[in-house]
Design a protein around this motif. Structure first.
Motif, PDB file in Angstrom:
ATOM      1  N   UNK B 151      52.554  95.517  86.953  1.00 18.67           N
ATOM      2  CA  UNK B 151      53.243  96.796  86.752  1.00 18.67           C
ATOM      3  C   UNK B 151      53.084  97.640  88.022  1.00 18.67           C
ATOM      4  N   UNK B 209      63.352  98.134 103.818  1.00 18.67           N
ATOM      5  CA  UNK B 209      63.197  97.404 102.544  1.00 18.67           C
ATOM      6  C   UNK B 209      61.719  97.053 102.330  1.00 18.67           C
ATOM      7  N   UNK B 302      71.781  94.308 104.652  1.00 19.05           N
ATOM      8  CA  UNK B 302      71.419  95.186 103.530  1.00 19.05           C
ATOM      9  C   UNK B 302      71.621  94.452 102.199  1.00 19.05           C
ATOM     10  N   UNK B 324      69.408  95.172  86.376  1.00 19.49           N
ATOM     11  CA  UNK B 324      70.807  95.379  86.747  1.00 19.49           C
ATOM     12  C   UNK B 324      71.457  96.073  85.567  1.00 19.49           C
ATOM     13  N   UNK B 325      72.396  96.918  85.871  1.00 21.75           N
ATOM     14  CA  UNK B 325      73.055  97.702  84.834  1.00 21.75           C
ATOM     15  C   UNK B 325      74.466  97.188  84.629  1.00 21.75           C
ATOM     16  N   UNK B 326      75.041  97.519  83.496  1.00 24.72           N
ATOM     17  CA  UNK B 326      76.462  97.255  83.258  1.00 24.72           C
ATOM     18  C   UNK B 326      77.119  98.592  82.976  1.00 24.72           C
ATOM     19  N   UNK B 327      77.991  99.003  83.876  1.00 19.00           N
ATOM     20  CA  UNK B 327      78.615 100.317  83.774  1.00 19.00           C
ATOM     21  C   UNK B 327      80.112 100.200  84.062  1.00 19.00           C
ATOM     22  N   UNK B 347      77.310 106.255  91.883  1.00 16.83           N
ATOM     23  CA  UNK B 347      77.222 106.635  90.476  1.00 16.83           C
ATOM     24  C   UNK B 347      77.829 108.014  90.311  1.00 16.83           C
ATOM     25  N   UNK B 352      80.599 110.405  80.720  1.00 17.04           N
ATOM     26  CA  UNK B 352      79.604 109.331  80.721  1.00 17.04           C
ATOM     27  C   UNK B 352      79.324 108.949  82.173  1.00 17.04           C
ATOM     28  N   UNK B 353      78.474 107.978  82.397  1.00 12.06           N
ATOM     29  CA  UNK B 353      78.130 107.571  83.751  1.00 12.06           C
ATOM     30  C   UNK B 353      78.921 106.331  84.133  1.00 12.06           C
ATOM     31  N   UNK B 372      76.077 105.403  99.222  1.00  3.07           N
ATOM     32  CA  UNK B 372      76.222 104.606  98.008  1.00  3.07           C
ATOM     33  C   UNK B 372      74.910 104.609  97.238  1.00  3.07           C
ATOM     34  N   UNK B 390      83.738  97.064  82.624  1.00  6.36           N
ATOM     35  CA  UNK B 390      82.297  97.144  82.835  1.00  6.36           C
ATOM     36  C   UNK B 390      81.874  96.074  83.842  1.00  6.36           C
ATOM     37  N   UNK B 396      70.171 100.507  94.625  1.00  7.36           N
ATOM     38  CA  UNK B 396      69.377 100.249  95.832  1.00  7.36           C
ATOM     39  C   UNK B 396      67.914 100.307  95.500  1.00  7.36           C
TER      40      UNK B 396
END
Lengths: 396, 396
Positions: B151, B209, B302, B324-327, B347, B352-353, B372, B390, B396
């Motif tokens: 963690x 990084x 990058x 990872x997101x799903x948007x 974003x 909503x986002x 970005x 989606x 990042x």
């Protein structure tokens, strides 16, 4: 009692602007830019080949036409065309010689050698000027404003600053911060507390938040609930740009902080706000010093730091605020009382990204925020949140 | 050519586990825990008053009953009940004395003084045992596993570790990393490049990084495209845990890196993967050393760092992968070619986002990733993305 948004507005209207310092780009990751950055030249600085292949002219091109060639141009060199030279073998990153305006990639070239003379032809039917060439200045022109003040130096920004030759950059200097935790029940973390004592976790919460802003506090002290001791430490603390206290601001009659602050001439801006946790927060100022008096519970300090201290620091640094998101919540909540409530949530992604509740036992629970990705917000004017409702989410 | 997911699997199957080191909690923010943390005692360690008010017993309680009282119990002290003592004034954070099991908050108390005797009564109709008390052990019991290995020490974790008295923590030791950038066209960032030269931004991308993983590279070198020089530097670089190269892996005939690596006994795991940008990436190993050969374009570096190097580091550290997101995506894309495409997105939040496209001129564009918030993914098996679809998003 003022609302969450009123409290935040009052805090943000007290921002201070800190001076700048010039540091090496190597040391600047995560810092906030304090100068506008302009482009030192055109980018690309030359008509750059985007492929390995052959540079030719698009004028009078016909498929399968034979081009003799004898020179190769790698990146890092330049060439002028010789008399009657119509094709040059060219590498990615090399400058396309004047007089040529197309690069045909090596995979599309037919190489031949006839009587010791190297030749090439292309079956490509049609070519347009600037095929496979990044034109000089297409990304940036000399003098273009590239980066505004207030941008944080993340990876893409560090890469751009390096391209532009900024080996030293002007960044916001970290403010001087003093941290004082209070409470007779609080002991240093390396000690073995008696059964009715707890260790000083709040200083670490605050130090961890400050480290995100590259602030190393000048002093971190703990004082017992003794008026003379608290007074002495606060007097020292008021020499900083920001004084952060934890504990001693709620209703108990040993909660001495508000009266001592006022005796020392710290102007109260607000005491208490309609939020849960963190309701007893005290906020004020004396000259250039800003004073945050946070409640003593661990999760209250985490919440107040995220919703008040961080926005204050970001605004002072000239940064945009951390974005808040609106995402579906996969839990339910019923209103109890009239406070805006902040609670730990986890991000989860299946078909889409949503928020998941995390169970915890209130603001005194030492593991409340652990395993969470941020705070969900239950606004005071909503009577309930139903499963699937979109709510505001503040990532840590 | 292998796919993005195949490439990622091959990289993750080569993770190395680095040793641990013991450091002070103060220095550990952002580091990754390398030990399991158990609770040193019950939390709360005592029946803790959650309010300022009066501690009484729930047994035989009736509203408006008069309680004489003469003692006050602040946090940081404890008391045993005296004979016939039925109520104690108590502060938030204080231990509720044995024999009492309720705290009624001060706002609900009627205080009186009769013949010098302090008295209190409460109008509260009904009380249940443990009202306004956080019971001993309700958050954690002695010996409970509180934090697993792997963690990251963010604010909530730092706070919890402090509560538990962990002033020193075992964290993953940073691996030794060497960075080599190549290319005749590349010059150091403090120099004034000739018109056909560019500055070495890739080293800074990679250093930035690495700084997220608290890695300070042992050496950062640039070498021109000269076999003897590259060979010498790679030999030194192979003494590190991780060697990261940029440039020199694409099709150009000066792209010497793959042949030199193989001459030096570095085993090729893959060269090229079906992604854009970053297609020419080279990945291999020699004994315990892992070698990433990244392409030379800024945005390619990058992207490869985000999608391959970071997952490798996280897995090696025993951390979960970045989610990872799903948007929803508020742009459109048409398929050209069969590559999985990564592109910078912002974003944005209204109702909503969602994700917003950012315009840029390809992987050589020095400002491609700036402004970005991360990368959108256009998978190779989709023919188009329509507005509102989606998509996967890697912050990042």
């Amino acid at each position: 009692m003022i609302s969450y948004t009123e409290a935040l507005e009052k805090i943000l209207s007290e921002v201070r602007h800190y001076p700048s310092e010039l540091i090496s780009l190597d040391q600047s990751f995560g810092r906030v830019l304090c100068e506008e950055i302009k482009s030192d030249r055109d980018y690309p600085p030359f008509h750059r080949s985007a492929m390995d292949g052959f540079a030719i002219s698009s004028q009078n091109y016909t498929p399968n036409q034979v081009y003799p060639y004898h020179r190769e141009l790698p990146a890092g060199m330049s060439m002028d065309l010789e008399k009657d030279e119509k094709a040059i073998r060219i590498m990615t990153g090399a400058p396309v010689p004047e007089g040529l305006d197309v690069v045909i990639k090596i995979e599309d070239a037919n190489l031949m050698e006839v009587n010791g003379q190297k030749q090439v032809s292309f079956s490509t039917k049609e070519i347009k000027p600037w095929l496979n060439i990044s034109k000089r200045g297409e990304d940036l022109k000399t003098g273009d404003l590239v980066l505004p003040k207030g941008i944080q130096i993340g990876t893409s920004v560090a890469s751009l600053l390096a391209s532009l030759g900024k080996d030293k950059v002007s960044v916001v200097k970290a403010p001087k911060v003093h941290i004082i935790s209070t409470g007779n029940e609080v002991v240093p973390i390396h000690s073995s507390p008696l059964p009715f004592q707890i260790r000083d976790s709040n200083s670490y919460t605050i130090k961890s938040i400050l480290s995100k802003y590259k602030i190393q506090p000048e002093s971190v002290t703990h004082v017992p609930d003794l008026e003379s001791e608290i007074t002495k430490q606060i007097q020292i603390g008021l020499e900083a740009d920001i004084l952060i206290l934890s504990g001693g601001v709620s209703m108990g009659n040993l909660d001495l902080i508000p009266s001592i602050l006022q005796k020392l001439g710290v102007e109260l801006i607000f005491h208490k706000t309609a939020i849960k946790p963190g309701k007893p927060i005290w906020f004020g100022k004396r000259k250039n010093t800003i004073v945050f008096g946070m409640p003593g519970n661990p999760f209250s300090v985490q919440t107040c730091s995220r919703i008040f201290l961080e926005p204050f620091l970001r605004e002072s640094y000239g940064q945009n605020q951390l974005p808040s998101y609106k995402l579906p919540y996969h839990g339910t909540k019923q209103r109890k009382g009239g406070l805006t409530e902040f609670f730990p949530v986890q991000l989860e992604t299946k078909d889409n990204t949503y928020l998941k509740p995390i169970s915890f036992n209130g603001s005194g629970d030492v593991r409340a925020g652990v395993f969470s990705d941020g705070l969900g917000i239950f606004p005071s004017d909503l009577s309930q949140i139903q499963k699937g409702d979109t709510i505001d989410f503040l990532p840590w």
